[in-house]
Scaffold this active site. Structure first.
Site, short mmCIF file in Angstrom:
data_model
loop_
_atom_site.label_atom_id
_atom_site.label_comp_id
_atom_site.label_asym_id
_atom_site.label_seq_id
_atom_site.Cartn_x
_atom_site.Cartn_y
_atom_site.Cartn_z
CG ASP A 67 -2.13 0.96 0.99
OD1 ASP A 67 -2.08 1.78 0.04
OD2 ASP A 67 -3.10 0.90 1.76
C1 BGC Z 1 -4.92 3.40 0.04
C2 BGC Z 1 -4.97 2.41 -1.11
C3 BGC Z 1 -4.75 3.13 -2.40
C4 BGC Z 1 -3.41 3.86 -2.34
C5 BGC Z 1 -3.08 4.63 -3.60
C6 BGC Z 1 -3.67 4.25 0.01
O1 BGC Z 1 -3.78 5.29 0.94
O2 BGC Z 1 -4.98 2.71 1.27
O3 BGC Z 1 -6.20 1.75 -1.11
O4 BGC Z 1 -4.80 2.24 -3.48
O5 BGC Z 1 -3.45 4.78 -1.26
O6 BGC Z 1 -3.89 5.74 -3.73
#
Ligand code: BGC
Length: 736
Positions: free
Chosen positions: A231
C-alpha cells in the site's frame, strides 16, 4: 517459484533489479525500454478510475481524469451478484486500457468487522463467503479484459484508526476462516495480477515485512504467482520487506532504494529474494505490455448504463407499508440535500471524477414529468437550520407522498478515520420528525457507506430504501425503483444492529495504544448476533421486494465437490423481480466452535411474474472447510450437515440434512494425546478400551470421564503404566 537465473529480469543488472522493486514515481513502475521493459502505470481505484495525469496524491484530493463512477463496494455487494461485479470490472478495465493503465488498485475486500470502520464503503461484507464471491467476480471480469487487479488490503486491515501502525492480535482460526478466507478464494481461483499488502501490523510484525503472510500463506499455501505491491507508504524497511516476500514498494522512495543497494553490497543479503521480486515485477510489466492497446476507447453512455444497472440491483428495500412503488403520476415532494447533491461515493483514494452525475431530484422530475417541489432541509455537516426545516415542512405539508433523502456526509465517513457512533446526524432525524407531523406518507431514502442505527422516526416511515452509495447513475436508479420500473432486489451484505453495543466487536474496536485484539474471534457480524441470540434491526441477507417468492422442493446431496443444493423458486407476485437465494450451513454436534449458521452459497434468479425456476447451488468443498488448529490446516469435518435455504439469514424457508464425508487427516498420536481424541480416531475406541481396561481406568463411568482428558503420556505416573507398554500402545495407534 521463478527460476532465478532465467526469469524475465535475468538480463538486468543488480542495480536495475533493485530499481524494479520500487516505483518510478507515484503511479509508474520503473521501465527499461532497451531491455524490453516498457513504462507501466497503475491507478486507483475499485469503483472507477482515478488516473492522475497531473499532480499525484493518495487521498484523492488532486484532479484525476473523468471516469465512470460505478457503485462503490458497499453498493455493489448489496447486489449479491458476482456477475454484476464482473460487468462493472470489465467496464473499468476498458476505461483503464483507454487511459493507458495496466493495473487497477482494487477491489478492496477486507471484512467489515465493525460498522464504524470509515472505509466500510470500500469493502464488500461482514461475511467472507460473500466478500470472496464478489471479489472473484470482479477480478475475473477485469483480468479477462486484459487489465490487472490489486486485491487489497492484505491483511487484517479492518479499521482506519491508527491504520498505519495498529497491531492486530487475532487467533489462528479466526485469522484464516474470517479474515483471510476471501483473499484465499480470489488467489486460488482467479490469480490476481497483484496483491496489495496493508499498512497495519499483525502479531507484532508489519504486514509489509511479514514473511508468514506474504510468503508462507500467500505463496506457499495458496500458490500466488503475481506481484505483492505495498500500500502507498506501507514500507519502512525495503530490504526487510523484499526478504519477507514484498516485490514492489509504492510509491517511489529513493532512500529505500539506496537501503536495498547498501544491503546487497554488504554481501549477506539474500540475493534470491531480490531476483524473485525483480522477476515478478518484470513479468508484470511484460504482461501489461502484451495487453496494452494504444487505440483503446470506450463508450461513456454504455458504461453509464452498466453503472445504472448495478445501482438498481444494489438498492435494498428495508420497510414498506405498501406505499411503494409510487404511481408514475403520484403527487410527490422531495426533501433533503442528498436528493440534489448526491452522496454517491466515498472519500479518499477511491474518489472518482464522474463522467456525468444524475441527482435523484432530476431523475424524479423526469420520471413524473413535473416540477416536483423540493426543499433542502439541511446542509450536511452543518447544524440544524430552522429556516431550512420550516421550508421543508411547508413543501411536505401538501404533498401526497414526501420523499426524504437522509444519510451520512463525508465529514463523518471516509478513508483515514473511523466513525465514532452509528447515528444519523441528529438534525436530519429532527427534520424527519417535523415532516412526519404534517404528512403521514413519508418515504426515507438513505445514503451511507455502512450501517446506521434506526431511530424510531425511521421505523415510523411508510417505507425506507437503503441506497448505500450508488455511483454516478444512482439518481436514475432510485427513480427506477421508486416508481416501480425496477423491482428492488438488493440484500444486506452487513447486519443492521439495533444498537452499536450489540455489535460483536463492540468491546474490542478500535483498540488502544496501537493494538487491537479481535476478541470476538470467529463471531463477526451475523455469526455473533446469531450465536448470542440477539435481535437485530435487519438481518444479514435481508431485503424486501415488490413481488413475492415461494421456495419449494429442496434436494440435497454431497460428493467430493461439496454439498449440492437444488430447489424451486417461484415468483408468486404480480411483477417481474430478482431474488437472491441464500444457503446457510450448520454442523450440529460439531467438535469445534461454530456460528449457528454460515453462508456457504447463494444465487440470483430473475423471474417474470408467475414464473418459476429450479435453482442449483454447490456449496464448495473449500467453503465447507474449517481451519483446524490441531492440524494447522484446512479440513472438512465429517458428519451430518444442516442446510437452510432462504431469503435472508433469518428468513429460512427450506431446511434439510445431508451427510458429508470428512477429509481431516488424523494427527499423530503422542504422549500429549488424550483418550477422548483417540476414541474419535478410526478403530481408536477399541484399542483404547483394551488398553485402559488393562490399567483399570475405564471401570466406572465417572472414572472414565475423568480419565478421558488425561494426556496418555501422564499415565506412566497416574495409571502406573510402564513406559514400554505406553510406547507400544502409541505405536499401535500410529500404524495406519
Ligand atoms: C490506500 C490504497 C490506495 C493507495 C493509492 C492508500 O492510501 O490505502 O487503497 O490504493 O493509497 O492511492
Amino acid at each position: 517459484m521463478n527460476d532465478q537465473s532465467s526469469g524475465p529480469a535475468a538480463d538486468l543488472t543488480t542495480d536495475e533489479k533493485i530499481a524494479l522493486t520500487g516505483g518510478q514515481d507515484f503511479w509508474h513502475l520503473h521501465s527499461f525500454p532497451d531491455k524490453g521493459l516498457p513504462d507501466v502505470m497503475v491507478s486507483d481505484g475499485p469503483h472507477g478510475l482515478r488516473t492522475q495525469k497531473g499532480d499525484s496524491d493518495m487521498l484523492g484530493l488532486n484532479d484525476s481524469v473523468e471516469a465512470t463512477c460505478f457503485p462503490p463496494a458497499v453498493g455493489l455487494s448489496a447486489t449479491w451478484s458476482p456477475r454484476t461485479a464482473g460487468a462493472v470490472a470489465a467496464a473499468i478495465a476498458e476505461e483503464a486500457r483507454a487511459e493507458g493503465v495496466s493495473v487497477v488498485l482494487g477491489p478492496g475486500m477486507n471484512i467489515k468487522r465493525s460498522p464504524l470502520c470509515g472505509r466500510n464503503f470500500e469493502y464488500f461484507s461482514e461475511d467472507p463467503h460473500l466478500a470472496g464471491e464478489m471479489a472473484v467476480g470482479y477480478v475475473d471480469g477485469m483480468q479477462d479484459a486484459g487489465v490487472g487487479t490489486s486485491i487489497k488490503h492484505f491483511a487484517l486491515n479492518n479499521q482506519e484508526t491508527d491504520r498505519m501502525r495498529v497491531d492486530v492480535e487475532v487467533d489462528e482460526r479466526t485469522k484464516q476462516e474470517i479474515y483471510l478466507r476471501a483473499f484465499r478464494s480470489v488467489v486460488t481461483r482467479s490469480q490476481p495480477w497483484t496483491v496489495m499488502c496493508s499498512y497495519n501490523s499483525v502479531g507484532g510484525t508489519l504486514v509489509s515485512q511479514n514473511h508468514h503472510l506474504l510468503t508462507e500463506v500467500l505463496r506457499d499455501q495458496w500458490g500466488f504467482e503475481g506481484v505483492v505491491v505495498s500500500d502507498w507508504g506501507a514500507v519502512v524497511d525495503r530490504p526487510a520487506s523484499v526478504a519477507a516476500g514484498l516485490d514492489l514498494q509504492m510509491p517511489a522512495d529513493t532512500g529505500a532504494e539506496q537501503d536495498l543497494r547498501d544491503a546487497v553490497a554488504a554481501g549477506d543479503y539474500d540475493q534470491g529474494a531480490l531476483d524473485r521480486a525483480a522477476d515478478r515485477v518484470a513479468a508484470l510489466i511484460l504482461r501489461s505490455a502484451e495487453n496494452a492497446d494504444p487505440d483503446a476507447a470506450y463508450d461513456r453512455d454504455e458504461h453509464h448504463a452498466v453503472a445504472r444497472d448495478a445501482a438498481r440491483k444494489a438498492i435494498v428495500l428495508l420497510t414498506n407499508d405498501g406505499t411503494l412503488p409510487l404511481a408514475p403520476d403520484a403527487d410527490v415532494a422531495v426533501v433533503g440535500d442528498f436528493a440534489q447533491t448526491p452522496r454517491y461515493q466515498g472519500a479518499g483514494s477511491s474518489h472518482v471524477i464522474p463522467t456525468r452525475l444524475s441527482s435523484a431530484l432530476d431523475a424524479i422530475r423526469e420520471a413524473t414529468g413535473t416540477e416536483v417541489p423540493f426543499a433542502r432541509g439541511f446542509v450536511p455537516g452543518d447544524k440544524a437550520d430552522s429556516a431550512l426545516v420550516e421550508e421543508a415542512v411547508e413543501v411536505a405539508r401538501n404533498a401526497g407522498t414526501v420523499l426524504v433523502f437522509l444519510g451520512l456526509g463525508e465529514d463523518v465517513e471516509s478513508e483515514g478515520y473511523d466513525r465514532t457512533d452509528m447515528e444519523l446526524p441528529a438534525e436530519q432525524v429532527a427534520l424527519l420528525q417535523e415532516i412526519q407531523k404534517v404528512n403521514d406518507r413519508v418515504v426515507v431514502l438513505l445514503s451511507n457507506g455502512s450501517a446506521v442505527r434506526f431511530p424510531s422516526a425511521l421505523l415510523d416511515a411508510s417505507a425506507v430504501l437503503e441506497t448505500w452509495l450508488l455511483g454516478q447513475a444512482g439518481g436514475e436508479a432510485v427513480a427506477d425503483v421508486l416508481f416501480g420500473a425496477v423491482t428492488p432486489s438488493g440484500k444486506l451484505a452487513e447486519t443492521v444492529p439495533l444498537r452499536l453495543e450489540d455489535v460483536p466487536s463492540f468491546l474490542h474496536f478500535p483498540g488502544e495504544a496501537s493494538r487491537v485484539q479481535y476478541g470476538e474471534g470467529l463471531f463477526v457480524g451475523y455469526r455473533g448476533f446469531d450465536a448470542r441470540g440477539l435481535d437485530v434491526q435487519f438481518p444479514f441477507g435481508y431485503g424486501l421486494s415488490y413481488t413475492t417468492f415461494d421456495y419449494s422442493d429442496l434436494e440435497l446431496s454431497s460428493d467430493d465437490d461439496g454439498i449440492h443444493v437444488a430447489l424451486t423458486v417461484a415468483n408468486t407476485g404480480e411483477r417481474a423481480g430478482r431474488e437472491v437465494v441464500q444457503a446457510y450451513v450448520s454442523v450440529p454436534g460439531s467438535k469445534v466452535a461454530r456460528a449457528p449458521r454460515e453462508l456457504k452459497g447463494f444465487a440470483e434468479v430473475e423471474l417474470e411474474a408467475g414464473a418459476s425456476e429450479r435453482v442449483e447451488l454447490t456449496l464448495a468443498h473449500a467453503d465447507l472447510q474449517y481451519w483446524s488448529v490441531a492440524l494447522h490446516g484446512w479440513a472438512v469435518e465429517g458428519g451430518t450437515y444442516h442446510v437452510a435455504v432462504g431469503a435472508s439469514s433469518r428468513d429460512l424457508r427450506l431446511e434439510g440434512d445431508v451427510e458429508v464425508t470428512g477429509d481431516e487427516t488424523i494427527p499423530e498420536v503422542t504422549g500429549a494425546t488424550t483418550p477422548l481424541e483417540i476414541a474419535e480416531m478410526p478403530g481408536g475406541e477399541e484399542k483404547l478400551e483394551s488398553f485402559m481396561s488393562s490399567i483399570g481406568l475405564m471401570a466406572d463411568p465417572e472414572m472414565r470421564k475423568m480419565a478421558e482428558q488425561i494426556p496418555i503420556g501422564r499415565l506412566t505416573g497416574i495409571g502406573n503404566v510402564s513406559r514400554e507398554d505406553l510406547a507400544a500402545f502409541i505405536d499401535s495407534l500410529n500404524q495406519r
